[in-house]
Design an enzyme around this catalytic site. Structure first.
Site, PDB file in Angstrom:
ATOM      1  N   THR A 291      12.537 -51.162 -10.985  1.00 28.61           N
ATOM      2  CA  THR A 291      11.688 -50.064 -10.498  1.00 28.61           C
ATOM      3  C   THR A 291      11.531 -48.959 -11.545  1.00 28.61           C
ATOM      4  OG1 THR A 291      12.411 -50.499  -8.249  1.00 28.61           O
ATOM      5  CG2 THR A 291      11.403 -48.367  -8.664  1.00 28.61           C
ATOM      6  N   GLY A 330      21.072 -48.824  -9.506  1.00 29.05           N
ATOM      7  CA  GLY A 330      22.472 -48.896  -9.109  1.00 29.05           C
ATOM      8  C   GLY A 330      23.327 -49.469 -10.218  1.00 29.05           C
ATOM      9  N   ARG A 462      33.102 -41.946  28.774  1.00 28.27           N
ATOM     10  CA  ARG A 462      32.700 -40.546  28.942  1.00 28.27           C
ATOM     11  C   ARG A 462      32.020 -40.368  30.295  1.00 28.27           C
ATOM     12  NH1 ARG A 462      31.507 -35.688  29.458  1.00 28.27           N
ATOM     13  NH2 ARG A 462      30.562 -34.384  27.839  1.00 28.27           N
ATOM     14  N   GLY A 546      27.111 -34.277  21.214  1.00 23.63           N
ATOM     15  CA  GLY A 546      27.778 -33.554  20.134  1.00 23.63           C
ATOM     16  C   GLY A 546      28.820 -34.393  19.424  1.00 23.63           C
ATOM     17  N   GLU A 569      14.517 -52.742  -2.003  1.00 21.05           N
ATOM     18  CA  GLU A 569      14.166 -54.159  -1.902  1.00 21.05           C
ATOM     19  C   GLU A 569      12.756 -54.311  -1.324  1.00 21.05           C
ATOM     20  OE1 GLU A 569      15.418 -56.966  -2.977  1.00 21.05           O
ATOM     21  OE2 GLU A 569      17.088 -55.958  -3.945  1.00 21.05           O
ATOM     22  N   ASP A 571       9.313 -51.465  -0.225  1.00 16.57           N
ATOM     23  CA  ASP A 571       8.935 -50.496   0.796  1.00 16.57           C
ATOM     24  C   ASP A 571       8.423 -51.242   2.024  1.00 16.57           C
ATOM     25  OD1 ASP A 571       6.550 -48.925   2.106  1.00 16.57           O
ATOM     26  OD2 ASP A 571       7.848 -47.407   1.211  1.00 16.57           O
TER      27      ASP A 571
END
Length: 773
Positions: A291, A330, A462, A546, A569, A571
């Protein structure tokens, strides 16, 4: 409907037996046309009902007159009074509850009738016809203490073998996945985030070395270079690392998949002998420099050059301008060598993009002359990956450093290639590197699985709000809104898992004849799956409130690290267009090659669709059996794909006939084209899910997978309901029936949700979120 309910004793045992079913039927305040028809038909056939019973029940099944609040509360009172007496081990279904209510209200001499198997079977048949799978979703009809006891008893009773489901998801690579689960549970791989990027990068590099020592990096390489010729196992390892730290996943993929893969698939024996063993052992860290800043996804338009110098028998690699520098590479800071994609120039002629091995650093890790590397710095995520920009200033490399499988330059400066056509050569070269697009969505789906596991486990512990201060608060996952948020995501995760396994299998078994088809599959599934990962993690984060915002519960890292998956890899928007362009090309070629026969076949298919799918009955059919029929789902998905393919073709042809250039016609149809690509992928995903359900031999697994498949299919149809309504494929009443069926399926899947995420078998050390442990 009457507002004055009769006393319990004024209901016959037969009516009492049906009250639980009517309660559930009216729980959403709506009886659909199919439910009304089904109830009335079944009630008429029940042998234990009197004429007066049937008359009363007919008023209860009138969709225009829902039961008033007083009557509904009376039903609840009767049900709760009986439920107190019903042993928990007998409380499996509404039929059980109805039988007990009938027995308690019957005279002593008549109670034996309410123990008869035939009576129970009649009630059970009605319950099954109404698609009510269990009492779990209706625990509010029991007392608070009973509800809690019921929950505690049922929470450890899956309807399927969880370990068997894990093996099914592990496909053909159970052993290697188990090995990774063991490794990632080792203290050496203890999950942690380091705030300083340099520290984080060193830690990730250390992890990569540990994996290399295990022989995992070289898995896909030939055995002569320390590998096992096993691309499938490599892909499974990459997917498993997605449960751990995604910086490690990406760094692992860059070193062994992209850099090593380019040497393996674009190089020849000379390059393999010289480099592959060292790459697999991480003795030669490298990067994949394709790229460029100014050109992004346009690989053919790259500006970096590699010009052959016949005097020195070398290539001169050069970056023409700052905007032509290699971007987001990378391993740029740790790498000692790069696979650089550049325009190969011999004399005055360019032979297109080829790959070259360019040394970056010496043994002391000092940059070599002409090499400039700049750290990309902190990113939204993946800060354990050392991304950088690279520029080349007249860098000389030996002629032999050209990766020459598809194009070579001899010592006389003569270019040759086994593929004469430059365009075919270019796409063949890129096709060998499609493995990245096969692996990336699998790691992304691992992140989505982690997010779902955290969110669902949290929702199963929860509690929030309740009917009053004396009763336990309600579990999050018992709220229909919470089920609607998470259950379709869970279904789609399973759907994508099977589709991506199919893609990996096709890629591992690929031949030259089908590589273009596999490229298209990989492009579409990569885009569809990584878009889903982004959507799924956001919904899961919100579902945890939260707690989901706390870094310790992993969503911050999962969301930030996978954000880039939608654009690296390839778009996603570009990839979906590639999928659609391939479909349009094949469609046009079919008509070109077969002429009148193709036209006739197309018209025959259209007529067949009109007769079988678009007749008034099918468009308005709201029967449960129809809505849960895989043939209906497949036909709907295929029709959408077919219809979009035809209409976008017609749109482009119409514009070209008005002397608009083919390129401009394509641009004007771009949004339509994107929808076509998505329709193709959705149809493929559903087909693979349906096939997996059909092939499943274990009854418990098949039953729960069928629920998930139904939920994926109907949720997807609901997503596109505007399109289906516009094209008159479904009626408004059918759209509403689909929505109600989705809610019912969400309620059913909720019962299994904890076990379904347990089947992902994510080690707790990887999951690491306190709210999920």
């Amino acid at each position: 409907m009457s507002t004055t309910p009769p006393r319990a004793g004024h209901y016959s045992p037969g009516v009492m037996s049906l009250i639980p079913l009517f309660y559930v039927g009216w729980a959403d305040s709506v009886l659909s046309p199919s439910e009304v028809q089904l109830i009335q038909k079944k009630v008429k056939a029940l042998p234990f009902l009197t004429a007066a019973d049937k008359k009363l029940l007919a008023t209860w099944s009138n969709p225009a007159q829902p039961p008033e609040e007083q009557l509904f509360r009376h039903w609840v009172s009767l049900i709760r009074r009986t439920a107190k007496e019903l042993p928990s081990d007998s409380r499996q279904s509404l039929a059980d509850l109805g039988m007990e209510m009938a027995r308690q209200s019957a005279s002593p001499q008549n109670r034996l009738h309410w123990q008869a198997p035939a009576t129970y079977e009649a009630l059970q048949e009605l319950e099954q016809a109404l698609q009510i799978s269990s009492l779990e979703g209706y625990r509010n009809i029991f007392s608070p203490a009973q509800r809690q006891k019921e929950y505690e008893e049922n929470i450890n009773r899956p309807s399927f073998d969880v370990e068997a489901m894990s093996r099914l998801l592990d496909d053909d690579y159970h052993d290697i996945r188990q090995r990774l689960r063991t490794l990632m549970s080792d203290p050496a791989f203890h999950y942690q985030e380091l705030p300083v990027k340099e520290d984080y990068r060193e830690h990730v590099l250390h992890w990569c070395h540990l994996l290399a020592k295990q022989g995992l990096g070289a898995l896909s390489y030939p055995s002569a270079y320390g590998g096992q010729d096993d691309m499938g196992s490599y892909a499974a390892v990459f997917e498993m690392l997605g449960y751990h730290d995604l910086s490690l996943t990406v760094k692992f993929g860059v070193q062994f998949g992209l850099f090593g893969g380019s040497v393996q698939w674009l190089g020849t024996q000379h390059h393999h002998d010289q480099y592959l063993d060292a790459i697999g052992k991480l003795e030669l860290p490298g990067c994949f420099a394709m790229t460029e800043t100014g050109h992004g996804s346009n690989v053919r338009g790259l500006r970096t050059t590699a010009t052959y110098d016949p005097q020195s028998d070398e290539f001169i690699v050069h970056t023409p301008t700052r905007e032509d520098g290699k971007e987001y590479i990378g391993n740029a800071l740790h790498g000692r060598m790069a696979s650089v994609f550049a325009q190969l120039i011999v004399g005055e002629q360019s032979h297109g993009v080829h790959a070259f091995l360019v040394p970056l650093r010496d043994e002391q890790h000092q940059l070599l002359p002409g090499i400039e590397v700049k750290d990309n710095g902190y990113k939204m995520g993946l800060n354990g990956v050392d991304n950088g920009r690279i520029w080349f200033n007249q860098v000389r490399i030996p002629r032999q450093n050209l990766l020459n499988r598809y194009g070579d330059v001899d010592e006389h400066g003569v270019y040759s290639s086994p593929i004469e056509n430059p365009s075919r050569r270019f796409f063949t070269m890129l096709g060998t590197l499609v493995g990245g697009r096969v692996c990336v969505p699998r790691a992304g789906l691992s992140a989505a699985k982690s997010g779902l596991t955290i969110a669902i486990r949290y929702a199963l512990r929860r509690r929030q709000f309740g009917p009053n201060d004396k009763e336990p608060e309600t579990l999050l996952l018992d709220y229909p809104s919470h089920q609607k948020r998470l259950m379709p995501l869970l279904a789609k995760t399973y759907a994508l898992d099977f589709a991506l396994s199919y893609l990996s299998q096709r890629y591992v078994q690929r031949s030259e004849a089908d590589i273009r088809e596999i490229e298209s599959l990989a492009a579409g599934l990569k885009a569809y799956a990584t878009w889903f990962t982004t959507e799924c993690l956001q919904e899961c984060r919100e579902a945890c409130g939260g707690k989901g915002y706390l870094a310790e519960n992993r969503f911050a890292a999962l969301k930030a690290d996978t954000e880039i998956f939608t654009t690296f890899e390839g778009d996603n928007t570009v990839l979906m267009q590639l999928v659609a362009k391939g479909m349009l090309t094949a469609f046009r070629q079919e008509f070109h090659n077969e002429g009148f026969r193709a036209v006739l076949r197309y018209l025959t298919n259209q007529l067949s669709t009109s007769v079988s799918e678009m007749n008034p009955f099918a468009i308005r059919n709201t029967e449960a059996d129809h809505l849960l029929d895989s043939e209906f789902h497949l036909n709907a998905f295929r029709y959408r794909e077919r219809r979009l393919l035809v209409t976008v073709s017609q749109r482009m042809r119409s514009q070209i006939s008005k002397h608009i250039s083919a390129y401009d016609a394509y641009i004007r149809s771009q949004n339509h084209i994107l929808e076509l690509g998505k329709a193709f992928v959705e149809r493929l995903v559903l087909e693979k899910f349906v096939e997996k359900v059909a092939a499943c031999e274990e009854e418990g697994l098949q039953k729960v997978l069928k629920k998930l498949c139904n939920l994926y299919a109907l949720s997807t149809i609901e997503t596109h309901k505007g399109w289906y309504l516009e094209n008159e494929y479904i009626s408004g009443s059918k759209s509403k029936a689909i929505r109600r069926m989705i809610e019912r399926l969400c309620k059913d899947v909720r019962v299994e949700a904890g076990f379904l995420v347990d089947a992902f078998a994510i080690p707790d050390t990887c999951l690491a979120a306190p709210i999920a442990l």
